[in-house]
Structure formats: structure tokens, C-alpha cells
Write a protein that holds these residues in place. Structure first.
Motif, PDB file in Angstrom:
ATOM      1  N   GLY A 334     100.947  50.439 -10.174  1.00  0.00           N
ATOM      2  CA  GLY A 334     100.027  50.878  -9.144  1.00  0.00           C
ATOM      3  C   GLY A 334      99.905  49.934  -7.973  1.00  0.00           C
ATOM      4  O   GLY A 334      99.394  50.303  -6.904  1.00  0.00           O
ATOM      5  N   GLU A 335     100.381  48.687  -8.129  1.00  0.00           N
ATOM      6  CA  GLU A 335     100.303  47.719  -7.036  1.00  0.00           C
ATOM      7  C   GLU A 335     101.135  48.160  -5.839  1.00  0.00           C
ATOM      8  O   GLU A 335     100.800  47.854  -4.688  1.00  0.00           O
ATOM      9  N   LEU A 336     102.232  48.879  -6.097  1.00  0.00           N
ATOM     10  CA  LEU A 336     103.082  49.333  -5.000  1.00  0.00           C
ATOM     11  C   LEU A 336     102.328  50.297  -4.101  1.00  0.00           C
ATOM     12  O   LEU A 336     102.521  50.290  -2.872  1.00  0.00           O
ATOM     13  N   ALA A 337     101.480  51.138  -4.664  1.00  0.00           N
ATOM     14  CA  ALA A 337     100.702  52.073  -3.843  1.00  0.00           C
ATOM     15  C   ALA A 337      99.792  51.319  -2.883  1.00  0.00           C
ATOM     16  O   ALA A 337      99.649  51.686  -1.705  1.00  0.00           O
ATOM     17  N   LEU A 338      99.169  50.241  -3.366  1.00  0.00           N
ATOM     18  CA  LEU A 338      98.313  49.427  -2.498  1.00  0.00           C
ATOM     19  C   LEU A 338      99.147  48.684  -1.456  1.00  0.00           C
ATOM     20  O   LEU A 338      98.724  48.527  -0.305  1.00  0.00           O
ATOM     21  N   ALA A 339     100.334  48.222  -1.862  1.00  0.00           N
ATOM     22  CA  ALA A 339     101.210  47.530  -0.904  1.00  0.00           C
ATOM     23  C   ALA A 339     101.649  48.485   0.215  1.00  0.00           C
ATOM     24  O   ALA A 339     101.694  48.116   1.395  1.00  0.00           O
ATOM     25  N   GLN A 340     101.969  49.718  -0.144  1.00  0.00           N
ATOM     26  CA  GLN A 340     102.335  50.718   0.872  1.00  0.00           C
ATOM     27  C   GLN A 340     101.165  50.981   1.807  1.00  0.00           C
ATOM     28  O   GLN A 340     101.343  51.141   3.025  1.00  0.00           O
ATOM     29  N   LEU A 341      99.969  51.010   1.245  1.00  0.00           N
ATOM     30  CA  LEU A 341      98.785  51.227   2.067  1.00  0.00           C
ATOM     31  C   LEU A 341      98.611  50.082   3.062  1.00  0.00           C
ATOM     32  O   LEU A 341      98.311  50.318   4.238  1.00  0.00           O
ATOM     33  N   VAL A 342      98.800  48.853   2.609  1.00  0.00           N
ATOM     34  CA  VAL A 342      98.700  47.692   3.504  1.00  0.00           C
ATOM     35  C   VAL A 342      99.665  47.850   4.682  1.00  0.00           C
ATOM     36  O   VAL A 342      99.285  47.637   5.843  1.00  0.00           O
ATOM     37  N   LEU A 343     100.890  48.225   4.391  1.00  0.00           N
ATOM     38  CA  LEU A 343     101.889  48.384   5.447  1.00  0.00           C
ATOM     39  C   LEU A 343     101.508  49.495   6.418  1.00  0.00           C
ATOM     40  O   LEU A 343     101.654  49.355   7.638  1.00  0.00           O
ATOM     41  N   TYR A 344     100.983  50.602   5.901  1.00  0.00           N
ATOM     42  CA  TYR A 344     100.616  51.720   6.774  1.00  0.00           C
ATOM     43  C   TYR A 344      99.432  51.354   7.660  1.00  0.00           C
ATOM     44  O   TYR A 344      99.439  51.600   8.863  1.00  0.00           O
ATOM     45  N   LEU A 345      98.414  50.750   7.063  1.00  0.00           N
ATOM     46  CA  LEU A 345      97.225  50.393   7.835  1.00  0.00           C
ATOM     47  C   LEU A 345      97.570  49.426   8.951  1.00  0.00           C
ATOM     48  O   LEU A 345      97.041  49.512  10.062  1.00  0.00           O
ATOM     49  N   ALA A 346      98.440  48.467   8.650  1.00  0.00           N
ATOM     50  CA  ALA A 346      98.802  47.483   9.664  1.00  0.00           C
ATOM     51  C   ALA A 346      99.695  48.078  10.750  1.00  0.00           C
ATOM     52  O   ALA A 346      99.708  47.590  11.888  1.00  0.00           O
ATOM     53  N   SER A 347     100.432  49.132  10.427  1.00  0.00           N
ATOM     54  CA  SER A 347     101.411  49.684  11.369  1.00  0.00           C
ATOM     55  C   SER A 347     100.846  50.786  12.266  1.00  0.00           C
ATOM     56  O   SER A 347     101.366  51.024  13.357  1.00  0.00           O
ATOM     57  N   THR A 348      99.795  51.470  11.831  1.00  0.00           N
ATOM     58  CA  THR A 348      99.321  52.640  12.565  1.00  0.00           C
ATOM     59  C   THR A 348      98.400  52.247  13.718  1.00  0.00           C
ATOM     60  O   THR A 348      98.045  51.080  13.894  1.00  0.00           O
ATOM     61  N   ALA A 349      97.998  53.249  14.517  1.00  0.00           N
ATOM     62  CA  ALA A 349      97.114  53.012  15.661  1.00  0.00           C
ATOM     63  C   ALA A 349      95.747  52.522  15.203  1.00  0.00           C
ATOM     64  O   ALA A 349      95.279  52.868  14.115  1.00  0.00           O
ATOM     65  N   LYS A 350      95.111  51.705  16.040  1.00  0.00           N
ATOM     66  CA  LYS A 350      93.829  51.106  15.686  1.00  0.00           C
ATOM     67  C   LYS A 350      92.732  51.549  16.646  1.00  0.00           C
ATOM     68  O   LYS A 350      92.967  51.718  17.848  1.00  0.00           O
ATOM     69  N   SER A 351      91.538  51.704  16.101  1.00  0.00           N
ATOM     70  CA  SER A 351      90.361  51.980  16.924  1.00  0.00           C
ATOM     71  C   SER A 351      89.111  51.646  16.135  1.00  0.00           C
ATOM     72  O   SER A 351      88.972  52.049  14.985  1.00  0.00           O
ATOM     73  N   ASN A 352      88.216  50.899  16.756  1.00  0.00           N
ATOM     74  CA  ASN A 352      86.911  50.647  16.139  1.00  0.00           C
ATOM     75  C   ASN A 352      85.825  51.420  16.876  1.00  0.00           C
ATOM     76  O   ASN A 352      84.638  51.087  16.785  1.00  0.00           O
ATOM     77  N   ALA A 353      86.224  52.463  17.620  1.00  0.00           N
ATOM     78  CA  ALA A 353      85.268  53.223  18.425  1.00  0.00           C
ATOM     79  C   ALA A 353      84.198  53.884  17.549  1.00  0.00           C
ATOM     80  O   ALA A 353      83.010  53.873  17.894  1.00  0.00           O
ATOM     81  N   ALA A 354      84.601  54.457  16.422  1.00  0.00           N
ATOM     82  CA  ALA A 354      83.623  55.090  15.538  1.00  0.00           C
ATOM     83  C   ALA A 354      82.670  54.051  14.954  1.00  0.00           C
ATOM     84  O   ALA A 354      81.462  54.281  14.839  1.00  0.00           O
ATOM     85  N   TYR A 355      83.207  52.897  14.586  1.00  0.00           N
ATOM     86  CA  TYR A 355      82.393  51.807  14.045  1.00  0.00           C
ATOM     87  C   TYR A 355      81.380  51.330  15.081  1.00  0.00           C
ATOM     88  O   TYR A 355      80.192  51.135  14.775  1.00  0.00           O
ATOM     89  N   ALA A 356      81.846  51.147  16.310  1.00  0.00           N
ATOM     90  CA  ALA A 356      80.951  50.709  17.380  1.00  0.00           C
ATOM     91  C   ALA A 356      79.894  51.770  17.679  1.00  0.00           C
ATOM     92  O   ALA A 356      78.723  51.455  17.927  1.00  0.00           O
TER      93      ALA A 356
END
Length: 453
Positions: A334-356
């Protein structure tokens, strides 16, 4: 409790027979500042601490650094250079009665004209009352207090103790410096392994140094184990020898301390900076150190909502799915699923507009108190409520042109319109921004027209 009246450079704290019974790491403990490896910044020839130690003008201090970086050694040298009594207690093993007994001895010694360097190992383990016990003795000069800790003093030590001590930050010792310490141990016939005729290739020696992960004491222990195994094989340390010695090596990682929070911060910030390689490295570091994968899954889900948000709504779905996959498969699959998630989160578009936007809305709720719901937005399920004006003037958006009642507000009357959500021009928020910008401008025109009427 231990004492030392021995100045630097003399044979040792005990006689030679007792010395031979000590572990290699203890026998090779440096007896002068020049013999210490690492800490070049803190103990450089022109540094304030170096000058103070060599002149004997020592002060109370907190030594903050990882295991095996030389905190105990430096405390011993402080006492030696200042010709002071050295006493050591461990916060893990000692309670308030033991502390008071040591302080009483130091007070008697002080009255007789001799100073005491009191070394408190793992000082962060003492509670506030125990820490407070040292304060009057530090102020009077009864003791020169030297506390050693692997934890951030700002969080673990009370402010009264910190105000009476200087904090000196010690660093993990580099592989090159550890290799130097290992060579000295191999060459020293008196305290080290020089009398064994041990043969170790430079590459293997550096492998031991690297495996110690910044801890000199650990490196010397590994070398001593290798020497014992090599003695049975003709005195040669081979690659096969090291396979046995280093089989169970682990990296430094404190699941609840400073290193833990530094590393999760590094992971989060690497994701936010769209650096998938750095993010994967810190994720691997934490997994290697034994961090709970469920904790990492929760933090990654937080990153998906806080730093990616509506720029890529798929990120949150992927985070939950990766978390669920790990729960179903466990480690290591199951660690590979989390590793893939790390790569996707770091690679995709970012926005903190909803958070703000969420934080801004919460701030308005706190600042404006309990505002009345406008009459046109209230529900009117009864005749009485309709007679009182509930829901009066409400415009059903689906019946209006474009599906939006532009001249109808959704905020309390006393507040007026607010803008919390400002989409960024990245990812899916590009389209959201175009739509909302057009709607907000149309609402503003409608309000201006209504005011003229």
C-alpha cells in the motif's frame, strides 16, 4: 553520577585497567578541543565559545543537537579547561531528590572555593518543577549548568531556565569527520584498536561512517563490532563483515520530536513548491524512519485541500482513494499508492484560494457576530411566517434570465456584499475565475442600476 578533576590531555578519568573495560567510543572520547571532530562552526579557533572554554571563563548553557554529536564530550572539556569538578546526572534516571543532593554537594564545594560543572543529560525530560530547582544555583554561580537535549529548547525547556543559559546548536557530524575519528581509533595503540593490527579498506571505513548517520559514538561502536568479528577472520574487515555489522542499521528519526516536524514540514513545502522529486524523498525518509503511514495519508489529504484545492478537485479524491488503498493493502504494497499520491500532488496545479476564502469567511463570522438572516432568504413554511414577511421579495434564480437573480444579495443587510473566493489562473480554477468575474461584474452593475432607480 560521575566526577572528573582531570585536566585535558592527561591519561584519563580512571586507571588503565578500568579504561580497557570501557567501550571503544568511551575510550576514544576526545581530551582536547582540537581532538573533537565536527562542530567546526561552533568551535572554530576564533569563535566566542572556543575562546571562553580555553580561557576557563565558562558559562551556563544548553547544548542542542542530535545523538552522538559531542554534547557530553564538550561538557567534560568545559570542566577540564576550567579546572572545575564535573558532575553528571540523567533526567531519565534522576528525580528531584537526586537533583537536590547534587546541588547540595555543589554548594559545599562552592563554599570551599571550587566550581562545579553540572551536566544534565536529556534535560528536556525534566518537568517544570525539576527545571526550576536549578535556577537559584545558576544565579548564585554555585554551578555552571550544562544541559544536553535532542529536542528544541524553545518547546521543551521553561523560559526561566532558558533566560539563564546560552543555547548552542550542535550539528550532526559529517561522514568525512566521522571517518577521521574511525582512523584515529584504528591507529591508536593505547586507547583504540591500534594493537590489533586490524585491516580495513578506506571504502569500507567510509561505509561505516555513512551508516552511523552523523553519530560518532554509533560509528565507533560499529567499528568495534566489526573488529571483534574480524579477529576471528585473520584481522581483516571485509565487505561480508560489514553485511553482518550493518544489517539492522536505521536512520535518525524521532517520531514525536523536532526531526519529525522538520521532515513533515519539508514534505509539505516540497509538494507546495511543485517539486515531486524532493517530495518523494522526504516521504521516503519518513517511511524509512517508521512514521505511521496513516498519519502521512492524513497529512497528504490535507495538502490536497489546502494547497491544491479547486485548481484540481481530483486531488482530494485521489488522496482519499490512496488512503483507502493503503488501509486495504497495508505495508509494503500500500505504500506505493501513497507514493503515487505524493507525486501527483506535487505535480498538479496549486491553489490555496478556497483555503483563504474559508479563513476570510470565518473571520467575518467572528467579527460581525450574530447577524440576522435577510427576510427574503428566510424559509416561510407557515402562514404566520408569510404574514411576518418571511421569504418576501425572494427571486427564484431558475426563473431569471441566465439562471441567476443578479440584484439579489445573499449576505446580511448590515454587512453588504463580500468577496472571499478569488480563484487563481491555474488548473480548473481558470474557468471558475472567468465565470465568477463575469457574475460579480454583472451583480455590481445590477446593484448600481437598482440604486439609480
Amino acid at each position: 553520577m560521575s566526577r572528573n578533576r582531570t585536566p585535558p590531555g592527561t591519561p584519563g578519568l580512571l586507571d588503565r585497567e578500568d579504561e580497557a573495560l570501557k567501550p571503544l567510543a568511551e575510550r576514544m572520547r576526545p581530551r582536547t578541543l582540537d581532538a573533537m571532530v565536527g562542530q567546526q562552526r561552533l568551535l572554530a579557533p576564533d569563535s566566542a565559545l572556543r575562546r571562553a572554554v580555553e580561557s576557563g571563563r565558562i558559562h551556563s548553557m544548553i547544548l542542542w543537537g542530535p545523538p552522538g554529536c559531542g554534547k557530553t564530550t564538550l561538557a567534560l572539556l568545559l570542566a577540564g579547561y576550567a579546572d572545575a569538578e564535573f558532575q553528571a546526572i540523567s533526567a531519565v534516571l534522576s528525580g528531584l531528590p537526586q537533583v537536590r543532593a547534587v546541588l547540595d554537594e555543589a554548594a559545599q564545594r562552592f563554599a570551599a572555593g571550587r566550581r562545579t560543572v553540572l551536566f544534565v543529560d536529556e534535560v528536556h525530560r525534566f518537568n517544570k518543577v525539576q527545571q526550576d530547582a536549578f535556577l537559584p544555583h545558576i544565579e548564585r554561580g554555585t554551578i555552571v549548568f550544562v544541559g544536553a537535549t535532542t529536542e528544541n529548547p524553545s518547546f521543551e525547556l521553561n523560559s526561566a531556565l532558558l533566560s539563564r543559559c546560552r543555547v548552542h546548536v550542535m550539528e550532526a557530524v559529517s561522514t568525512d569527520d566521522i571517518a577521521t575519528a574511525l582512523r584515529r581509533a584504528l591507529d591508536d595503540p593505547e586507547r583504540g584498536l591500534g594493537g590489533m593490527g586490524l585491516q580495513v579498506e578506506e571504502g569500507l571505513l567510509r561505509e561505516i561512517a555513512g551508516a552511523a548517520d552523523g553519530d560518532v559514538r554509533r560509528a565507533l561502536t560499529l567499528l568495534e563490532i566489526a573488529a571483534e568479528l574480524a579477529a576471528e577472520e585473520g584481522g581483516v574487515v571485509t565487505a561480508d563483515t560489514l553485511v553482518q555489522v550493518l544489517a539492522d542499521r536505521t536512520r535518525r528519526f524521532d517520531k514525536g520530536g523536532e526531526q519529525f516536524y522538520d521532515q513533515i514540514s519539508a514534505l509539505h513545502k516540497s509538494v507546495r513548491s511543485s517539486n515531486p522529486d524532493a517530495a518523494l524523498y522526504w516521504f521516503a525518509r519518513m517511511m524509512d524512519g517508521g512514521c505511521d503511514p496513516s498519519y502521512l495519508a492524513r497529512r497528504l489529504t490535507r495538502m490536497a485541500t489546502e494547497d491544491i484545492g479547486l485548481a484540481d478537485p481530483r486531488a482530494q479524491t485521489m488522496a482519499l482513494e490512496a488512503w483507502d488503498t493503503f488501509e486495504r493493502l497495508g505495508s509494503p504494497e500500500g505504500e506505493l499508492a501513497l507514493a503515487q499520491l505524493v507525486l501527483y500532488l506535487a505535480s498538479t496545479a496549486k491553489s490555496n484560494a478556497a483555503y483563504a476564502a474559508w479563513n476570510a469567511a470565518r473571520r467575518d463570522v467572528r467579527e460581525h457576530g450574530t447577524q440576522e438572516v435577510p427576510m427574503h432568504l428566510r424559509n416561510a413554511p407557515t402562514k404566520l411566517m408569510k404574514q411576518l414577511g418571511y421569504s418576501k421579495g425572494y427571486q427564484y434564480d431558475h426563473d431569471r434570465e441566465g439562471g441567476v437573480a443578479l440584484d439579489q444579495t445573499g449576505f446580511p443587510d448590515a454587512m453588504g456584499e463580500r468577496v472571499y473566493y478569488e480563484p487563481v489562473e491555474r488548473g480548473m480554477e481558470i474557468k471558475l475565475k472567468q465565470k465568477l468575474d463575469a457574475l460579480r461584474e454583472a451583480r455590481a452593475r445590477a446593484r448600481r442600476g437598482g440604486q439609480r432607480d
